[in-house]
Scaffold this motif. Sequence first.
Motif, PDB file in Angstrom:
ATOM      1  N   LEU A 308       0.822  -1.217   0.000  1.00 26.35           N
ATOM      2  CA  LEU A 308       0.000   0.000   0.000  1.00 26.35           C
ATOM      3  C   LEU A 308       0.851   1.260   0.000  1.00 26.35           C
ATOM      4  CD1 LEU A 308      -2.887  -0.923   2.492  1.00 26.35           C
ATOM      5  CD2 LEU A 308      -3.057  -0.640   0.014  1.00 26.35           C
ATOM      6  N   LEU A 309       2.127   1.124   0.337  1.00 30.40           N
ATOM      7  CA  LEU A 309       3.020   2.279   0.329  1.00 30.40           C
ATOM      8  C   LEU A 309       3.124   2.878  -1.072  1.00 30.40           C
ATOM      9  CD1 LEU A 309       4.732   3.671   2.543  1.00 30.40           C
ATOM     10  CD2 LEU A 309       6.699   2.385   1.709  1.00 30.40           C
ATOM     11  N   LEU A 310       2.925   2.045  -2.091  1.00 28.56           N
ATOM     12  CA  LEU A 310       3.001   2.515  -3.477  1.00 28.56           C
ATOM     13  C   LEU A 310       1.836   3.429  -3.831  1.00 28.56           C
ATOM     14  CD1 LEU A 310       4.052  -0.854  -5.184  1.00 28.56           C
ATOM     15  CD2 LEU A 310       5.523   1.018  -4.450  1.00 28.56           C
ATOM     16  N   GLN A 311       0.786   3.407  -3.014  1.00 30.27           N
ATOM     17  CA  GLN A 311      -0.375   4.244  -3.279  1.00 30.27           C
ATOM     18  C   GLN A 311      -0.351   5.554  -2.488  1.00 30.27           C
ATOM     19  OE1 GLN A 311      -4.013   1.955  -2.808  1.00 30.27           O
ATOM     20  NE2 GLN A 311      -3.014   0.101  -3.578  1.00 30.27           N
ATOM     21  N   THR A 312       0.694   5.763  -1.702  1.00 31.31           N
ATOM     22  CA  THR A 312       0.825   7.001  -0.931  1.00 31.31           C
ATOM     23  C   THR A 312       1.543   8.073  -1.757  1.00 31.31           C
ATOM     24  OG1 THR A 312       2.981   6.457   0.044  1.00 31.31           O
ATOM     25  CG2 THR A 312       1.012   5.608   1.166  1.00 31.31           C
ATOM     26  N   ASN A 313       1.742   9.233  -1.152  1.00 30.51           N
ATOM     27  CA  ASN A 313       2.455  10.336  -1.823  1.00 30.51           C
ATOM     28  C   ASN A 313       3.964  10.242  -1.656  1.00 30.51           C
ATOM     29  OD1 ASN A 313       0.069  11.677  -2.629  1.00 30.51           O
ATOM     30  ND2 ASN A 313      -0.146  12.610  -0.613  1.00 30.51           N
ATOM     31  N   LEU A 314       4.463   9.127  -1.122  1.00 26.93           N
ATOM     32  CA  LEU A 314       5.875   9.074  -0.763  1.00 26.93           C
ATOM     33  C   LEU A 314       6.789   9.288  -1.964  1.00 26.93           C
ATOM     34  CD1 LEU A 314       8.041   8.744   1.329  1.00 26.93           C
ATOM     35  CD2 LEU A 314       7.856   6.247   1.106  1.00 26.93           C
ATOM     36  N   ALA A 315       6.494   8.682  -3.100  1.00 31.61           N
ATOM     37  CA  ALA A 315       7.379   8.833  -4.272  1.00 31.61           C
ATOM     38  C   ALA A 315       7.467  10.301  -4.694  1.00 31.61           C
ATOM     39  CB  ALA A 315       6.882   7.978  -5.423  1.00 31.61           C
ATOM     40  N   THR A 316       6.333  11.007  -4.708  1.00 30.61           N
ATOM     41  CA  THR A 316       6.330  12.430  -5.064  1.00 30.61           C
ATOM     42  C   THR A 316       7.065  13.250  -4.024  1.00 30.61           C
ATOM     43  OG1 THR A 316       4.219  12.166  -6.209  1.00 30.61           O
ATOM     44  CG2 THR A 316       4.866  14.401  -5.609  1.00 30.61           C
ATOM     45  N   ASN A 317       6.856  12.915  -2.741  1.00 28.43           N
ATOM     46  CA  ASN A 317       7.545  13.638  -1.673  1.00 28.43           C
ATOM     47  C   ASN A 317       9.054  13.457  -1.767  1.00 28.43           C
ATOM     48  OD1 ASN A 317       5.169  14.596  -0.608  1.00 28.43           O
ATOM     49  ND2 ASN A 317       5.027  13.069   1.012  1.00 28.43           N
ATOM     50  N   LEU A 318       9.492  12.236  -2.053  1.00 24.28           N
ATOM     51  CA  LEU A 318      10.931  11.992  -2.174  1.00 24.28           C
ATOM     52  C   LEU A 318      11.501  12.692  -3.403  1.00 24.28           C
ATOM     53  CD1 LEU A 318      11.333   8.226  -1.163  1.00 24.28           C
ATOM     54  CD2 LEU A 318      11.638  10.279   0.231  1.00 24.28           C
ATOM     55  N   LEU A 319      10.731  12.757  -4.479  1.00 22.23           N
ATOM     56  CA  LEU A 319      11.186  13.494  -5.662  1.00 22.23           C
ATOM     57  C   LEU A 319      11.395  14.964  -5.321  1.00 22.23           C
ATOM     58  CD1 LEU A 319      11.796  13.827  -8.664  1.00 22.23           C
ATOM     59  CD2 LEU A 319       9.323  13.982  -9.080  1.00 22.23           C
ATOM     60  N   LEU A 320      10.470  15.543  -4.559  1.00 27.23           N
ATOM     61  CA  LEU A 320      10.612  16.943  -4.162  1.00 27.23           C
ATOM     62  C   LEU A 320      11.828  17.127  -3.263  1.00 27.23           C
ATOM     63  CD1 LEU A 320       9.671  19.843  -4.022  1.00 27.23           C
ATOM     64  CD2 LEU A 320       7.975  19.184  -2.298  1.00 27.23           C
ATOM     65  N   LEU A 321      12.053  16.195  -2.336  1.00 27.75           N
ATOM     66  CA  LEU A 321      13.238  16.266  -1.476  1.00 27.75           C
ATOM     67  C   LEU A 321      14.514  16.200  -2.313  1.00 27.75           C
ATOM     68  CD1 LEU A 321      14.635  16.241   1.307  1.00 27.75           C
ATOM     69  CD2 LEU A 321      14.329  13.750   1.332  1.00 27.75           C
ATOM     70  N   LEU A 322      14.546  15.289  -3.269  1.00 23.60           N
ATOM     71  CA  LEU A 322      15.717  15.170  -4.138  1.00 23.60           C
ATOM     72  C   LEU A 322      15.926  16.440  -4.950  1.00 23.60           C
ATOM     73  CD1 LEU A 322      15.285  11.502  -5.431  1.00 23.60           C
ATOM     74  CD2 LEU A 322      16.996  12.328  -3.814  1.00 23.60           C
ATOM     75  N   LEU A 323      14.828  17.032  -5.416  1.00 27.36           N
ATOM     76  CA  LEU A 323      14.935  18.266  -6.200  1.00 27.36           C
ATOM     77  C   LEU A 323      15.560  19.387  -5.385  1.00 27.36           C
ATOM     78  CD1 LEU A 323      11.654  18.533  -8.272  1.00 27.36           C
ATOM     79  CD2 LEU A 323      13.969  18.844  -9.134  1.00 27.36           C
ATOM     80  N   LYS A 324      15.181  19.482  -4.122  1.00 27.67           N
ATOM     81  CA  LYS A 324      15.715  20.549  -3.281  1.00 27.67           C
ATOM     82  C   LYS A 324      17.223  20.418  -3.131  1.00 27.67           C
ATOM     83  CE  LYS A 324      11.497  21.472  -0.642  1.00 27.67           C
ATOM     84  NZ  LYS A 324      10.851  21.542   0.688  1.00 27.67           N
ATOM     85  N   TYR A 325      17.716  19.200  -3.220  1.00 24.08           N
ATOM     86  CA  TYR A 325      19.171  18.997  -3.173  1.00 24.08           C
ATOM     87  C   TYR A 325      19.795  19.130  -4.557  1.00 24.08           C
ATOM     88  CZ  TYR A 325      19.713  17.691   1.705  1.00 24.08           C
ATOM     89  OH  TYR A 325      19.792  17.734   3.076  1.00 24.08           O
ATOM     90  N   ALA A 326      19.117  18.603  -5.574  1.00 21.70           N
ATOM     91  CA  ALA A 326      19.698  18.589  -6.916  1.00 21.70           C
ATOM     92  C   ALA A 326      19.799  19.978  -7.526  1.00 21.70           C
ATOM     93  CB  ALA A 326      18.863  17.684  -7.826  1.00 21.70           C
ATOM     94  N   GLU A 327      18.865  20.880  -7.187  1.00 23.04           N
ATOM     95  CA  GLU A 327      18.908  22.218  -7.771  1.00 23.04           C
ATOM     96  C   GLU A 327      20.207  22.935  -7.427  1.00 23.04           C
ATOM     97  OE1 GLU A 327      17.054  23.729  -9.842  1.00 23.04           O
ATOM     98  OE2 GLU A 327      15.326  22.415  -9.981  1.00 23.04           O
ATOM     99  N   SER A 328      20.709  22.735  -6.222  1.00 21.39           N
ATOM    100  CA  SER A 328      22.005  23.308  -5.842  1.00 21.39           C
ATOM    101  C   SER A 328      22.532  22.569  -4.616  1.00 21.39           C
ATOM    102  CB  SER A 328      21.897  24.802  -5.545  1.00 21.39           C
ATOM    103  OG  SER A 328      23.148  25.292  -5.082  1.00 21.39           O
ATOM    104  N   PRO A 329      23.388  21.579  -4.817  1.00 21.32           N
ATOM    105  CA  PRO A 329      23.990  20.895  -3.669  1.00 21.32           C
ATOM    106  C   PRO A 329      24.732  21.857  -2.744  1.00 21.32           C
ATOM    107  CG  PRO A 329      24.342  19.612  -5.659  1.00 21.32           C
ATOM    108  CD  PRO A 329      23.757  20.930  -6.090  1.00 21.32           C
ATOM    109  N   ALA A 330      25.344  22.892  -3.325  1.00 26.33           N
ATOM    110  CA  ALA A 330      26.102  23.850  -2.506  1.00 26.33           C
ATOM    111  C   ALA A 330      25.177  24.593  -1.540  1.00 26.33           C
ATOM    112  CB  ALA A 330      26.837  24.847  -3.401  1.00 26.33           C
ATOM    113  N   LEU A 331      24.024  25.050  -2.042  1.00 26.54           N
ATOM    114  CA  LEU A 331      23.084  25.738  -1.171  1.00 26.54           C
ATOM    115  C   LEU A 331      22.427  24.768  -0.190  1.00 26.54           C
ATOM    116  CD1 LEU A 331      21.305  28.294  -3.547  1.00 26.54           C
ATOM    117  CD2 LEU A 331      23.062  28.738  -1.830  1.00 26.54           C
TER     118      LEU A 331
END
Length: 482
Positions: A308-331
């Motif tokens: 049921l974890l596949l039906q939660t928002n976790l994948a989208t949430n993790l994508l957003l977390l990764l984006l916050k790092y990928a946009e600028s690792p330095a920041l």
Amino acid sequence: MYSMLKKIITEKDIHRQILLLEQLLNHSQLTAKELAKNIGTTERTVFSDLQLIRGYLPEYWTLDSDKNGIRLNLQENSLTNDIWKSFLPHSASLQLVKKLFFAKEINVPRFLEETGISYETLKRHRTKINRQLQPFHIKIRLTTTQASLVGAESAIRIFFHRLLLPFTHNNYFFEDYSIHEEHYLYFLTKKITTDLSVDTEQIFGICWFFINTIRIKAGCSIDDFNFDAEDPLFSLYAPLLQELYEKEGVYLKDKEIFFAFFCFLESWNYNHPLGKKVSTVLNEDYPLLQEKAQQTVEDIAKEMGLQLLLQTNLATNLLLLLLKYAESPALSKQFQLEYQELLLKKNEEYTILTEKGRELFSSLPQFSTVGDMDYFVNLFSLLSQQAIFTIRPYKKTVFFIFQSEPAWKTFLQQELADLLGKRIKLIPLEVSQLQSETLQAGDLIISNIPLNSPPLPVAYISSIPTKNELDQLTEFTSHSYL
């Protein structure tokens, strides 16, 4: 009062008086003895401080006392913020930090004249403040003529964001500087169309808007760092952010516009739908990050037996977390400094999350410049646990072994279940049944009788539980992220 603010108020008497005010604001009435005990001082000092506080109180606030105790009273329409607005200017250390927020450097002789302190006293304040600034990798440089903040400008702004976030609606820090909060709210509600809509922490973002505007106007330029000016997500919002800041007379260019975008991105909430255009960009332009997020969720679901974890928002949430790092690792590396206390927390119940968080971080080479991955892993774990709890809400089983009159036992069981909340499964049990139960690490026993060699930790309560016993029980069961 706010923890970061209290840390940079270095005057012991003012710090103590703030603690007194907090006690009086949080309680309808306290005796001098109770106040002295709560803040760790003497009754004599309490009475002396109260006399000073009376002189600081703004209009419509009074400090009254009688044989029953001491009360802080307010008339209708009075605001708690008015107290701090009247009280905080008496701290020279806070005045120093405030002036350094609005200027690249300040004139020390003029500051000494305004505050009525000596240069030696100012040096002592500076030394104490610098201890609190050290985790942000910044410090106050002081000479007989000038004072300035030294360190990366991005780190300086991150410190001020942590300090000033609670004061975003408070005139104390912003009363002398005309910035229009409504411009940011208009940006969120009118300029970001349905296709670009995101749910954000409004105060978090407004505070960044204030800080960036003030620091840029003070001539404090953001540091050089690498960023992709053609980044698809950045390209969506950059023109709107430039238009927003132009309303304050600030013309963002190059790294300043990207920094403003990064601050905006940091304010995005999880577990909320994204606009159609935003979703399209994330799906089409960040395939590697999306693949990594989805695969990680699938791995966790498989290993924990939680499809049921596949039906939660976790994948989208993790994508957003990764984006916050990928946009600028330095920041990202610097922004980790703002909430360092998260690094002090661990959760041993879901060790798989630590493992998967580290694997995900290590699988993206561009994150290597961030260095320490602990902060990322903490955020990863928090998002994952939140998703797990939506489909498996019970995190702890508590066995209720209680010998008493049956009607009272039934009533007390229901009261304890309501007190402990939905994350706790409260199961009544007889002593003879305990060994036959399937016990899990983290389970607990509540009992009013002595138990010989219990297989789990026991929280003992009286037949009629006391307030202290109930408080301890809540403490035992309510902190899942420790």
